[in-house]
Motif scaffolding. Structure first.
Motif, PDB file in Angstrom:
ATOM      1  N   LEU A   1      34.103  34.769  30.950  1.00  0.00           N
ATOM      2  CA  LEU A   1      34.787  35.982  30.518  1.00  0.00           C
ATOM      3  C   LEU A   1      35.026  36.945  31.681  1.00  0.00           C
ATOM      4  CD1 LEU A   1      33.077  36.660  27.077  1.00  0.00           C
ATOM      5  CD2 LEU A   1      35.242  35.509  27.545  1.00  0.00           C
ATOM      6  N   GLY A   2      34.123  36.973  32.640  1.00  0.00           N
ATOM      7  CA  GLY A   2      34.316  37.814  33.817  1.00  0.00           C
ATOM      8  C   GLY A   2      35.569  37.417  34.586  1.00  0.00           C
ATOM      9  N   ASP A   3      35.759  36.104  34.753  1.00  0.00           N
ATOM     10  CA  ASP A   3      36.974  35.616  35.432  1.00  0.00           C
ATOM     11  C   ASP A   3      38.221  35.984  34.639  1.00  0.00           C
ATOM     12  OD1 ASP A   3      35.535  34.559  37.510  1.00  0.00           O
ATOM     13  OD2 ASP A   3      35.622  32.472  36.787  1.00  0.00           O
ATOM     14  N   GLU A   4      38.134  35.884  33.321  1.00  0.00           N
ATOM     15  CA  GLU A   4      39.285  36.206  32.467  1.00  0.00           C
ATOM     16  C   GLU A   4      39.637  37.690  32.570  1.00  0.00           C
ATOM     17  OE1 GLU A   4      41.182  33.922  30.811  1.00  0.00           O
ATOM     18  OE2 GLU A   4      39.898  32.449  31.781  1.00  0.00           O
ATOM     19  N   VAL A   5      38.632  38.551  32.637  1.00  0.00           N
ATOM     20  CA  VAL A   5      38.878  39.993  32.793  1.00  0.00           C
ATOM     21  C   VAL A   5      39.547  40.256  34.139  1.00  0.00           C
ATOM     22  CG1 VAL A   5      37.755  42.248  33.093  1.00  0.00           C
ATOM     23  CG2 VAL A   5      37.053  40.742  31.221  1.00  0.00           C
ATOM     24  N   LEU A   6      39.081  39.602  35.193  1.00  0.00           N
ATOM     25  CA  LEU A   6      39.684  39.792  36.518  1.00  0.00           C
ATOM     26  C   LEU A   6      41.128  39.296  36.550  1.00  0.00           C
ATOM     27  CD1 LEU A   6      36.650  38.927  38.827  1.00  0.00           C
ATOM     28  CD2 LEU A   6      37.658  41.185  38.375  1.00  0.00           C
ATOM     29  N   LYS A   7      41.398  38.170  35.866  1.00  0.00           N
ATOM     30  CA  LYS A   7      42.785  37.675  35.786  1.00  0.00           C
ATOM     31  C   LYS A   7      43.667  38.684  35.059  1.00  0.00           C
ATOM     32  CE  LYS A   7      41.661  32.739  35.500  1.00  0.00           C
ATOM     33  NZ  LYS A   7      41.652  31.591  34.578  1.00  0.00           N
ATOM     34  N   LEU A   8      43.151  39.241  33.969  1.00  0.00           N
ATOM     35  CA  LEU A   8      43.919  40.232  33.196  1.00  0.00           C
ATOM     36  C   LEU A   8      44.160  41.487  34.029  1.00  0.00           C
ATOM     37  CD1 LEU A   8      45.228  41.035  30.513  1.00  0.00           C
ATOM     38  CD2 LEU A   8      42.999  41.898  29.784  1.00  0.00           C
ATOM     39  N   ALA A   9      43.149  41.920  34.778  1.00  0.00           N
ATOM     40  CA  ALA A   9      43.305  43.094  35.648  1.00  0.00           C
ATOM     41  C   ALA A   9      44.403  42.855  36.673  1.00  0.00           C
ATOM     42  CB  ALA A   9      41.980  43.421  36.338  1.00  0.00           C
ATOM     43  N   LYS A  10      44.438  41.643  37.212  1.00  0.00           N
ATOM     44  CA  LYS A  10      45.469  41.301  38.202  1.00  0.00           C
ATOM     45  C   LYS A  10      46.860  41.325  37.565  1.00  0.00           C
ATOM     46  CE  LYS A  10      46.591  37.892  41.727  1.00  0.00           C
ATOM     47  NZ  LYS A  10      46.209  36.636  42.366  1.00  0.00           N
ATOM     48  N   ILE A  11      46.971  40.751  36.348  1.00  0.00           N
ATOM     49  CA  ILE A  11      48.259  40.741  35.632  1.00  0.00           C
ATOM     50  C   ILE A  11      48.734  42.172  35.356  1.00  0.00           C
ATOM     51  CG2 ILE A  11      49.340  40.164  33.418  1.00  0.00           C
ATOM     52  CD1 ILE A  11      47.575  37.603  33.430  1.00  0.00           C
ATOM     53  N   LEU A  12      47.781  43.040  35.019  1.00  0.00           N
ATOM     54  CA  LEU A  12      48.114  44.432  34.694  1.00  0.00           C
ATOM     55  C   LEU A  12      48.175  45.330  35.935  1.00  0.00           C
ATOM     56  CD1 LEU A  12      45.901  44.887  31.507  1.00  0.00           C
ATOM     57  CD2 LEU A  12      48.375  44.466  31.606  1.00  0.00           C
ATOM     58  N   HIS A  13      48.064  44.712  37.112  1.00  0.00           N
ATOM     59  CA  HIS A  13      48.124  45.440  38.388  1.00  0.00           C
ATOM     60  C   HIS A  13      47.052  46.529  38.460  1.00  0.00           C
ATOM     61  CE1 HIS A  13      51.796  43.283  39.205  1.00  0.00           C
ATOM     62  NE2 HIS A  13      52.319  43.710  38.065  1.00  0.00           N
ATOM     63  N   ARG A  14      45.828  46.172  38.088  1.00  0.00           N
ATOM     64  CA  ARG A  14      44.686  47.093  38.163  1.00  0.00           C
ATOM     65  C   ARG A  14      43.757  46.652  39.285  1.00  0.00           C
ATOM     66  NH1 ARG A  14      46.743  51.137  35.936  1.00  0.00           N
ATOM     67  NH2 ARG A  14      47.470  50.779  33.845  1.00  0.00           N
ATOM     68  N   ASP A  15      43.193  47.623  39.948  1.00  0.00           N
ATOM     69  CA  ASP A  15      42.234  47.350  41.011  1.00  0.00           C
ATOM     70  C   ASP A  15      40.974  46.753  40.378  1.00  0.00           C
ATOM     71  OD1 ASP A  15      40.586  47.306  43.216  1.00  0.00           O
ATOM     72  OD2 ASP A  15      40.398  49.493  43.371  1.00  0.00           O
ATOM     73  N   PRO A  16      40.554  45.555  40.814  1.00  0.00           N
ATOM     74  CA  PRO A  16      39.373  44.916  40.233  1.00  0.00           C
ATOM     75  C   PRO A  16      38.088  45.728  40.406  1.00  0.00           C
ATOM     76  CG  PRO A  16      40.552  43.380  41.647  1.00  0.00           C
ATOM     77  CD  PRO A  16      41.193  44.717  41.810  1.00  0.00           C
ATOM     78  N   GLU A  17      38.102  46.698  41.309  1.00  0.00           N
ATOM     79  CA  GLU A  17      36.914  47.516  41.529  1.00  0.00           C
ATOM     80  C   GLU A  17      37.047  48.903  40.901  1.00  0.00           C
ATOM     81  OE1 GLU A  17      35.606  47.403  45.586  1.00  0.00           O
ATOM     82  OE2 GLU A  17      36.035  45.259  45.741  1.00  0.00           O
ATOM     83  N   SER A  18      38.073  49.093  40.087  1.00  0.00           N
ATOM     84  CA  SER A  18      38.242  50.392  39.426  1.00  0.00           C
ATOM     85  C   SER A  18      37.146  50.597  38.375  1.00  0.00           C
ATOM     86  CB  SER A  18      39.622  50.480  38.765  1.00  0.00           C
ATOM     87  OG  SER A  18      39.683  49.595  37.658  1.00  0.00           O
ATOM     88  N   LYS A  19      36.988  51.846  37.961  1.00  0.00           N
ATOM     89  CA  LYS A  19      35.931  52.174  37.000  1.00  0.00           C
ATOM     90  C   LYS A  19      36.112  51.411  35.680  1.00  0.00           C
ATOM     91  CE  LYS A  19      34.733  56.789  38.571  1.00  0.00           C
ATOM     92  NZ  LYS A  19      34.650  58.213  38.221  1.00  0.00           N
ATOM     93  N   ILE A  20      37.326  51.339  35.195  1.00  0.00           N
ATOM     94  CA  ILE A  20      37.567  50.703  33.888  1.00  0.00           C
ATOM     95  C   ILE A  20      37.293  49.210  33.946  1.00  0.00           C
ATOM     96  CG2 ILE A  20      40.059  50.379  34.180  1.00  0.00           C
ATOM     97  CD1 ILE A  20      38.536  51.419  30.894  1.00  0.00           C
ATOM     98  N   VAL A  21      37.749  48.547  35.004  1.00  0.00           N
ATOM     99  CA  VAL A  21      37.514  47.108  35.135  1.00  0.00           C
ATOM    100  C   VAL A  21      36.020  46.839  35.309  1.00  0.00           C
ATOM    101  CG1 VAL A  21      37.989  45.044  36.513  1.00  0.00           C
ATOM    102  CG2 VAL A  21      39.839  46.664  36.026  1.00  0.00           C
TER     103      VAL A  21
END
Length: 183
Positions: free
Chosen positions: A58-78
């Motif tokens: 699930l962690g990998d899936e969240v990181l993939k989704l963050a990338k798709i949504l153009h979110r910084d993987p180290e942001s507070k929300i991610v």
């Protein structure tokens, strides 16, 4: 209208009520039915998503989704989502999937019953709406958001409309009469 061997007296009564109204559906019931069927589709998709995520990291899936949504993987929300997702295991995902499929089926049953203007569906929807109100009130008190407030308002409107409709049709009086004569 007499009941034929293939119809029940209840179905015949409901068909007569629809015929008396000229075959025109009650717009309020139609709106509630569409809302319930949309809710059913949403929860079906959530269930499919839960099943799809079984046996995946699930962690990998969240990181993939963050990338798709153009979110910084180290942001507070991610980071927050990654912390929470670690609490979810395969057993919990199965529970989520089963629960959302069951709720989807229930909402679909409500929607189809309301679309067909069946009294049982009106009572089912009334009962389920009332049963969820304490939880919704608790959630609003705990952490109010516009989404929670909007859903609460929709459910109050559905509840008010169904009570008004059942009173207008005399359904409550008929149910009381049947209940007390049966005892």
């Amino acid at each position: 209208m007499e009941a034929t061997p293939h119809t029940s007296p209840v179905a015949t009564h409901e068909e007569a009520a629809t015929a008396e109204s000229g075959g025109i559906h009650d717009r309020g019931l139609l709106a509630i039915a569409i809302f319930k069927m949309a809710k059913s589709a949403f929860f079906f998709c959530v269930g499919m998503g839960a099943i799809h995520l079984l046996h995946k990291d699930l962690g990998d899936e969240v990181l993939k989704l963050a990338k798709i949504l153009h979110r910084d993987p180290e942001s507070k929300i991610v980071t927050l989502v990654l912390e929470k997702v670690d609490l979810v295991d395969a057993h919990r995902l199965k529970q989520l999937g089963i629960g959302t499929f069951a709720y989807s089926a229930l909402a679909l049953t409500e929607g189809i019953g309301l679309l067909l203007e069946r009294t049982w569906a009106e009572f089912l929807t009334l009962g389920l709406t009332v049963s969820f109100l304490p939880w919704e009130i608790y959630e609003l008190i705990r952490h109010a958001t516009w989404v929670k407030a909007g859903l609460f308002a929709i459910n109050l409107a559905v509840l008010g409309y169904l009570i008004w409709l059942l009173e207008r049709k005399g359904t409550f009086a008929k149910a009381r009469q049947k209940w007390f004569h049966a005892r």
